[in-house]
Design an enzyme around this catalytic site. Structure first.
Site, PDB file in Angstrom:
ATOM      1  N   ASP A  33      16.322 -38.836  30.532  1.00  0.00           N
ATOM      2  CA  ASP A  33      16.801 -38.083  31.698  1.00  0.00           C
ATOM      3  C   ASP A  33      18.326 -37.968  31.603  1.00  0.00           C
ATOM      4  O   ASP A  33      19.008 -38.967  31.326  1.00  0.00           O
ATOM      5  CB  ASP A  33      16.384 -38.811  32.988  1.00  0.00           C
ATOM      6  CG  ASP A  33      16.492 -37.922  34.216  1.00  0.00           C
ATOM      7  OD1 ASP A  33      17.595 -37.383  34.475  1.00  0.00           O
ATOM      8  OD2 ASP A  33      15.494 -37.762  34.922  1.00  0.00           O
ATOM      9  N   ILE A  34      18.856 -36.752  31.798  1.00  0.00           N
ATOM     10  CA  ILE A  34      20.312 -36.585  31.663  1.00  0.00           C
ATOM     11  C   ILE A  34      21.091 -37.076  32.894  1.00  0.00           C
ATOM     12  O   ILE A  34      22.304 -37.157  32.853  1.00  0.00           O
ATOM     13  CB  ILE A  34      20.745 -35.121  31.390  1.00  0.00           C
ATOM     14  CG1 ILE A  34      20.093 -34.148  32.342  1.00  0.00           C
ATOM     15  CG2 ILE A  34      20.547 -34.735  29.947  1.00  0.00           C
ATOM     16  CD1 ILE A  34      20.752 -32.775  32.317  1.00  0.00           C
ATOM     17  N   GLU A  97      11.888 -31.072  41.319  1.00  0.00           N
ATOM     18  CA  GLU A  97      12.953 -30.104  41.036  1.00  0.00           C
ATOM     19  C   GLU A  97      12.684 -29.296  39.776  1.00  0.00           C
ATOM     20  O   GLU A  97      13.152 -28.173  39.646  1.00  0.00           O
ATOM     21  CB  GLU A  97      14.305 -30.826  40.919  1.00  0.00           C
ATOM     22  CG  GLU A  97      14.737 -31.417  42.257  1.00  0.00           C
ATOM     23  CD  GLU A  97      16.060 -32.153  42.192  1.00  0.00           C
ATOM     24  OE1 GLU A  97      16.596 -32.360  41.088  1.00  0.00           O
ATOM     25  OE2 GLU A  97      16.539 -32.544  43.264  1.00  0.00           O
ATOM     26  N   VAL A  98      11.961 -29.892  38.829  1.00  0.00           N
ATOM     27  CA  VAL A  98      11.613 -29.180  37.591  1.00  0.00           C
ATOM     28  C   VAL A  98      10.092 -29.056  37.558  1.00  0.00           C
ATOM     29  O   VAL A  98       9.373 -30.069  37.643  1.00  0.00           O
ATOM     30  CB  VAL A  98      12.125 -29.927  36.346  1.00  0.00           C
ATOM     31  CG1 VAL A  98      11.709 -29.183  35.082  1.00  0.00           C
ATOM     32  CG2 VAL A  98      13.639 -30.098  36.396  1.00  0.00           C
ATOM     33  N   HIS A 102       5.972 -34.148  34.965  1.00  0.00           N
ATOM     34  CA  HIS A 102       6.696 -35.231  34.288  1.00  0.00           C
ATOM     35  C   HIS A 102       6.610 -36.521  35.077  1.00  0.00           C
ATOM     36  O   HIS A 102       6.548 -36.503  36.305  1.00  0.00           O
ATOM     37  CB  HIS A 102       8.171 -34.861  34.056  1.00  0.00           C
ATOM     38  CG  HIS A 102       8.916 -34.446  35.286  1.00  0.00           C
ATOM     39  ND1 HIS A 102       8.810 -33.188  35.826  1.00  0.00           N
ATOM     40  CD2 HIS A 102       9.769 -35.132  36.094  1.00  0.00           C
ATOM     41  CE1 HIS A 102       9.583 -33.105  36.902  1.00  0.00           C
ATOM     42  NE2 HIS A 102      10.163 -34.271  37.090  1.00  0.00           N
ATOM     43  N   HIS A 104       8.673 -40.112  35.521  1.00  0.00           N
ATOM     44  CA  HIS A 104       9.904 -40.876  35.281  1.00  0.00           C
ATOM     45  C   HIS A 104       9.521 -42.321  34.964  1.00  0.00           C
ATOM     46  O   HIS A 104       8.658 -42.894  35.637  1.00  0.00           O
ATOM     47  CB  HIS A 104      10.772 -40.912  36.545  1.00  0.00           C
ATOM     48  CG  HIS A 104      11.248 -39.591  37.033  1.00  0.00           C
ATOM     49  ND1 HIS A 104      12.553 -39.179  36.910  1.00  0.00           N
ATOM     50  CD2 HIS A 104      10.605 -38.580  37.678  1.00  0.00           C
ATOM     51  CE1 HIS A 104      12.698 -37.983  37.457  1.00  0.00           C
ATOM     52  NE2 HIS A 104      11.529 -37.597  37.931  1.00  0.00           N
TER      53      HIS A 104
END
Ligand code: AMP
Length: 139
Positions: A33-34, A97-98, A102, A104
């Site tokens: 994660d960025i 948000e995306v 996914h 985390h």
């Protein structure tokens, strides 16, 4: 809701934008994660399209969960963690948000709170953390 093939994780899958990859198999991809909430914060995604938990197939879910477990074990080892937090959000109201499914994975240590969301990480530090996770997967 339809799947948007131009979401940012679809672009990562196609190699159109960079990512710090730590693992992949036939069905899943894992990258850092960025905006890491903790050191070692990574994301697990299916290679095939789905928005989230609500439209995912059983096959996509089982592949992603199996990889999530593998990554949970790897970050425990890589960061000498005492626990792991797994998070997954669905649709805007659910915090997503995306819009590509996914999970985390966050290694956790007693008494250490995650950083606030939305802060860009240091890319050199993220690369170092990715290397530690790769080493844990190999060891
Ligand atoms: P959410 O949909 O709420 O689970 O949040 C999306 C997550 O993707 C956030 O933790 C972001 O920091 C992360 N993110 C967004 N863009 C990228 C990217 N290009 N590479 C890696 N992680 C990203």
């Amino acid at each position: 809701m339809d799947y948007d093939p131009d979401n940012i994780f679809a672009k990562i899958l196609r190699g159109e934008i960079p990512s710090t990859r730590v693992y992949e198999d036939d069905e899943t991809l894992v990258f850092m994660d960025i905006m890491p909430r903790v050191d070692g914060h990574l994301l697990v995604i299916p290679k095939t399209p789905c928005r989230n938990l609500l439209d995912a197939s059983e096959g996509q879910l089982s592949a992603v969960i199996a990889t999530t477990q593998k990554m949970a074990r790897a970050v425990m080892k890589a960061f000498d963690a005492q626990g792991v937090t797994v998070q997954q959000f669905n649709e805007s109201a659910g915090g997503q948000e995306v819009y590509h499914l996914h999970f985390h994975v966050l290694p956790r240590h007693d008494g250490v709170k995650p950083r606030a969301p939305g802060q860009m990480g240091d890319m050199d530090a993220i690369a170092t953390h990715a290397e530690k996770i790769r080493a844990a997967l190999e060891g």
